[in-house]
Motif scaffolding. Structure first.
Motif, short mmCIF file in Angstrom:
data_model
loop_
_atom_site.label_atom_id
_atom_site.label_comp_id
_atom_site.label_asym_id
_atom_site.label_seq_id
_atom_site.Cartn_x
_atom_site.Cartn_y
_atom_site.Cartn_z
N SER A 311 8.66 -10.27 -10.84
CA SER A 311 9.63 -9.69 -11.78
C SER A 311 9.14 -9.86 -13.21
O SER A 311 8.88 -10.98 -13.66
CB SER A 311 10.99 -10.37 -11.59
OG SER A 311 11.91 -9.91 -12.53
N ALA A 312 9.06 -8.78 -13.96
CA ALA A 312 8.53 -8.81 -15.33
C ALA A 312 9.35 -9.67 -16.29
O ALA A 312 8.77 -10.31 -17.17
CB ALA A 312 8.42 -7.39 -15.88
N PRO A 313 10.70 -9.74 -16.16
CA PRO A 313 11.45 -10.56 -17.12
C PRO A 313 11.22 -12.05 -16.99
O PRO A 313 11.58 -12.81 -17.89
CB PRO A 313 12.92 -10.21 -16.79
CG PRO A 313 12.86 -8.88 -16.14
CD PRO A 313 11.59 -8.89 -15.35
N PHE A 314 10.64 -12.52 -15.88
CA PHE A 314 10.48 -13.96 -15.69
C PHE A 314 9.63 -14.55 -16.82
O PHE A 314 8.53 -14.09 -17.12
CB PHE A 314 9.79 -14.24 -14.34
CG PHE A 314 9.65 -15.71 -14.06
CD1 PHE A 314 10.75 -16.47 -13.73
CD2 PHE A 314 8.41 -16.32 -14.14
CE1 PHE A 314 10.63 -17.82 -13.46
CE2 PHE A 314 8.28 -17.68 -13.89
CZ PHE A 314 9.39 -18.43 -13.55
N PHE A 332 7.99 -5.64 -9.69
CA PHE A 332 8.62 -5.62 -8.37
C PHE A 332 9.80 -4.64 -8.33
O PHE A 332 9.97 -3.89 -7.38
CB PHE A 332 9.08 -7.04 -8.04
CG PHE A 332 9.62 -7.20 -6.64
CD1 PHE A 332 9.07 -6.51 -5.57
CD2 PHE A 332 10.66 -8.08 -6.38
CE1 PHE A 332 9.55 -6.67 -4.27
CE2 PHE A 332 11.14 -8.25 -5.09
CZ PHE A 332 10.59 -7.55 -4.04
N GLN A 333 10.61 -4.66 -9.41
CA GLN A 333 11.75 -3.75 -9.45
C GLN A 333 11.30 -2.30 -9.55
O GLN A 333 11.90 -1.40 -8.94
CB GLN A 333 12.66 -4.10 -10.63
CG GLN A 333 13.95 -3.30 -10.69
CD GLN A 333 14.80 -3.48 -9.44
OE1 GLN A 333 15.03 -4.60 -9.01
NE2 GLN A 333 15.26 -2.38 -8.85
N THR A 334 10.22 -2.05 -10.31
CA THR A 334 9.69 -0.70 -10.42
C THR A 334 9.24 -0.18 -9.07
O THR A 334 9.45 0.99 -8.72
CB THR A 334 8.49 -0.66 -11.39
OG1 THR A 334 8.84 -1.33 -12.61
CG2 THR A 334 8.10 0.78 -11.71
N ALA A 335 8.60 -1.05 -8.29
CA ALA A 335 8.14 -0.66 -6.95
C ALA A 335 9.32 -0.23 -6.09
O ALA A 335 9.22 0.73 -5.31
CB ALA A 335 7.40 -1.81 -6.30
N LYS A 336 10.44 -0.91 -6.22
CA LYS A 336 11.65 -0.52 -5.48
C LYS A 336 12.20 0.80 -6.01
O LYS A 336 12.58 1.68 -5.24
CB LYS A 336 12.71 -1.61 -5.60
CG LYS A 336 12.35 -2.91 -4.91
CD LYS A 336 13.46 -3.94 -5.09
CE LYS A 336 13.15 -5.26 -4.40
NZ LYS A 336 14.23 -6.25 -4.56
N LYS A 340 8.21 2.59 -3.56
CA LYS A 340 6.99 2.03 -3.00
C LYS A 340 7.31 1.04 -1.88
O LYS A 340 6.56 0.91 -0.91
CB LYS A 340 6.18 1.31 -4.09
CG LYS A 340 5.78 2.18 -5.28
CD LYS A 340 4.71 3.18 -4.89
CE LYS A 340 4.20 3.92 -6.13
NZ LYS A 340 3.18 4.95 -5.78
N VAL A 341 8.39 0.33 -2.05
CA VAL A 341 8.87 -0.60 -1.03
C VAL A 341 10.38 -0.41 -0.89
O VAL A 341 11.04 0.10 -1.82
CB VAL A 341 8.56 -2.06 -1.41
CG1 VAL A 341 7.06 -2.31 -1.44
CG2 VAL A 341 9.21 -2.44 -2.73
N PRO A 342 10.97 -0.79 0.24
CA PRO A 342 12.43 -0.67 0.40
C PRO A 342 13.17 -1.52 -0.63
O PRO A 342 12.64 -2.51 -1.15
CB PRO A 342 12.67 -1.20 1.83
CG PRO A 342 11.34 -1.09 2.52
CD PRO A 342 10.31 -1.29 1.46
N THR A 343 14.40 -1.14 -0.92
CA THR A 343 15.20 -1.86 -1.91
C THR A 343 15.50 -3.29 -1.48
O THR A 343 15.78 -4.14 -2.32
CB THR A 343 16.52 -1.12 -2.18
OG1 THR A 343 17.21 -0.92 -0.92
CG2 THR A 343 16.27 0.23 -2.83
N LYS A 356 -0.71 -5.07 -2.02
CA LYS A 356 0.03 -3.91 -2.51
C LYS A 356 -0.19 -3.73 -4.02
O LYS A 356 -0.34 -2.60 -4.50
CB LYS A 356 1.52 -4.06 -2.21
CG LYS A 356 1.90 -3.83 -0.75
CD LYS A 356 3.40 -3.84 -0.57
CE LYS A 356 3.81 -3.36 0.81
NZ LYS A 356 3.28 -4.20 1.89
N THR A 357 -0.21 -4.83 -4.74
CA THR A 357 -0.41 -4.75 -6.19
C THR A 357 -1.72 -4.04 -6.53
O THR A 357 -1.78 -3.20 -7.42
CB THR A 357 -0.40 -6.16 -6.80
OG1 THR A 357 0.84 -6.80 -6.50
CG2 THR A 357 -0.56 -6.09 -8.32
N TYR A 358 -2.78 -4.38 -5.80
CA TYR A 358 -4.07 -3.74 -6.05
C TYR A 358 -4.04 -2.24 -5.72
O TYR A 358 -4.66 -1.44 -6.43
CB TYR A 358 -5.17 -4.42 -5.24
CG TYR A 358 -5.68 -5.71 -5.84
CD1 TYR A 358 -6.29 -5.72 -7.09
CD2 TYR A 358 -5.56 -6.92 -5.15
CE1 TYR A 358 -6.76 -6.91 -7.64
CE2 TYR A 358 -6.04 -8.11 -5.70
CZ TYR A 358 -6.63 -8.10 -6.94
OH TYR A 358 -7.09 -9.27 -7.49
#
Length: 547
Positions: A311-314, A332-336, A340-343, A356-358
């Protein structure tokens, strides 16, 4: 004539009972506090190992959105709740037992009549104070207070041994002008970009350090757990304190993720000023007085992008990246959000696994390369976070230790990603920097190794490799440097000429100019940077118009 003896009693039994109860409650709370601190210290060492106090204070002051929830729940379950249960049980027992106790020296058991006269037979109460009782009570209370004080002192010494508590507190009481005197404002020097600007891919490897290598290559182990990363360092530019590949010292104020990012991208430590009005949990601006790599590249026409699997805000990382260089963010939230991934995707880790990140990084870089701007793509991995890392489907079981297997997998993945980059049309005009953000906090993997080397420096160091750099370094081995020096060195690797070869507190490692570590020594640098700096507080951390 009938007479009745009144049994001897204390003058104010109710007040004495309250007094005794208050003392009992005091000791229960005191020893429960000692127990809480003892268990908390054990928990912290078990989960994080020996870390600097500024790391702890910064983490506590920052928003923890989307990160480390497992650590929080584990602390509540294994530390907070058991201690609260002990406290509640002890208090309940004390209150109830005090109600049961009878005050007074005598308790009358029965009445008898003898010779026409009625008499009460009284016997000493089992709770009645005996001779010397008051003195024994005072002594017992002193012993309990002394025991609690000794317990607390041992905890303080143990905390200092692992977290440098005394050194931190001493630094807060002795202001320093070191940062002000050595700081080079990037806005005050000339930065000359090459006619054809080069792209940048900056890969922060979570907890990436050279220690996971074998001894022959500058690591600590008998076998090399990251052979691909070792080869990348050998085939490219990798700065080192020795003739081997032992990497960079983690700069003061840069021993955790957000701090590491600030050091490497800004050439500055991340410090919490003593002014409580500036606590970062309430801030709207992240280091507003700082000009960092993202700011410089944006001003020179670059498209900035940041990708992270968690998560980017961390830790306020999203603010740092958006307010310095206006980075577009994928997390992670953007991927949802992008499907890209299920919610409800949850692997029981910090977010997305690195595999997945790569893959998403390849997509985004391809899009950026197709644009009409040079790009700066910054990304961060997460599988190698403590404790033990995340075992993904790509991991093999080559070693007995899980963290060793995770690092071996991380080494293969970053190498595969760079090989992919080399096959792309943009690679010829792209510099790739692979660097750890800080040394690992895993409490088990490195526990058998000394903290300090024979030169008095930290024995574990941060990994770095500058790939496809546009220039050759004047000297890449036997240097003394920190992660703050990566800031100007990255620009130099991109072909940027830096007037004076220094930005902020960082020195261009490709040049022959001495770093601050080489000028002042690690111990002095560490001490001075950790001291309170009014210049840092008023001009970098928060812009004070009145300062």
């Amino acid at each position: 004539m009938k007479t009745t003896k009144t049994p001897k009693t204390n003058k104010k039994p109710a007040e004495k009972r309250k007094h005794n109860t208050a003392w009992a409650v005091f000791f229960i709370i005191l020893f429960t506090l000692c127990l809480f601190l003892h268990i908390s210290l054990n928990w912290a060492l078990e989960h994080f190992g020996a870390i600097y106090l500024d790391n702890i204070l910064f983490t506590l002051s920052m928003p923890l959105d989307g990160g480390g929830s497992d650590f929080i729940s584990d602390f509540i379950q294994n530390v907070a709740l058991p201690v609260l249960f002990v406290l509640a049980a002890a208090l309940c027992f004390t209150v109830v037992s005090q109600r049961w106790l009878k005050n007074g020296r005598m308790v009358c058991k029965m009445q008898i009549t003898f010779g026409g006269k009625s008499r009460e037979i009284c016997v000493p109460s089992p709770n009645a104070p005996k001779k010397g009782h008051k003195a024994r009570t005072v002594v017992m209370r002193m012993v309990l207070c002394g025991g609690a004080a000794a317990w607390l002192w041992m905890l303080v010494l143990r905390a200092d041994d692992n977290f440098n508590v005394f050194r931190y507190l001493d630094a807060q009481m002795h202001p320093s002008t070191f940062i002000e005197e050595q700081y080079v404002d990037p806005n005050s020097v000339t930065l000359k970009f090459p006619e054809k600007k080069r792209n940048l891919i900056y890969i922060f490897m979570e907890s990436g350090e050279t220690s996971a290598q074998d001894v022959a290559n500058g690591g600590l182990f008998q076998q090399n757990y990251i052979p691909e990363m070792t080869q990348l360092a050998k085939d490219n530019v990798s700065f080192s304190h020795t003739e081997q590949l032992d990497g960079a010292l983690a700069a003061p104020g840069g021993t955790w993720t957000t701090g590491g990012m600030v050091c490497e991208l800004s050439g500055l430590p991340l410090k919490l000023p003593p002014n409580e009005n500036n606590q970062m949990s309430h801030f709207n601006e992240f280091l507003p007085g700082v000009t960092n790599l993202g700011d410089i590249l944006e001003a020179n026409g670059y498209a900035n992008y940041w990708l992270i699997g968690s998560s980017a805000p961390f830790g306020g990382c999203d603010k740092y990246m958006t307010q310095h260089g206006n980075h577009s963010i994928f997390d992670f939230q953007t991927a949802k959000d992008e499907g890209k991934v299920p919610t409800d995707y949850d692997i029981g880790w910090w977010g997305l696994e690195d595999m997945k990140t790569y893959e998403y990084a390849k997509e985004k870089i391809t899009e950026l390369a197709a644009g009409d701007k040079p790009f700066n793509f910054c990304m961060m991995t997460i599988d190698t976070h403590h404790i033990g890392g995340y075992v993904c489907p790509l991991c093999r079981n080559d070693f007995a230790d899980q963290y060793a297997n995770v690092w071996a997998c991380a080494s293969r993945q970053v190498n595969d990603f760079i090989n992919w980059c080399k096959e792309q049309p943009f690679y010829e005009d792209t510099v790739i920097v692979v660097a750890g953000d800080h040394c690992s906090m895993d409490p088990n993997f490195y526990k058998d190794f000394p903290k300090i080397d024979e030169n008095g420096n930290p024995s574990r160091k941060v990994y770095n490799a500058f790939i496809n750099a546009s220039i050759e370094p004047a000297q890449q081995k036997n240097r003394q440097f920190t992660t703050m020096d990566f800031f100007p060195s990255t620009l130099a690797a991109m072909g940027v000429e830096i007037e004076g070869d220094r930005l902020a507190l960082g020195t261009n490692l490709f040049s022959d100019r001495k770093t601050l570590t080489e000028e002042f020594g690690w111990s002095n640098l560490y001490t001075e940077i950790n001291k309170v700096s009014r210049f840092y507080s008023n001009h970098l951390f928060a812009v004070d118009d009145a300062a």
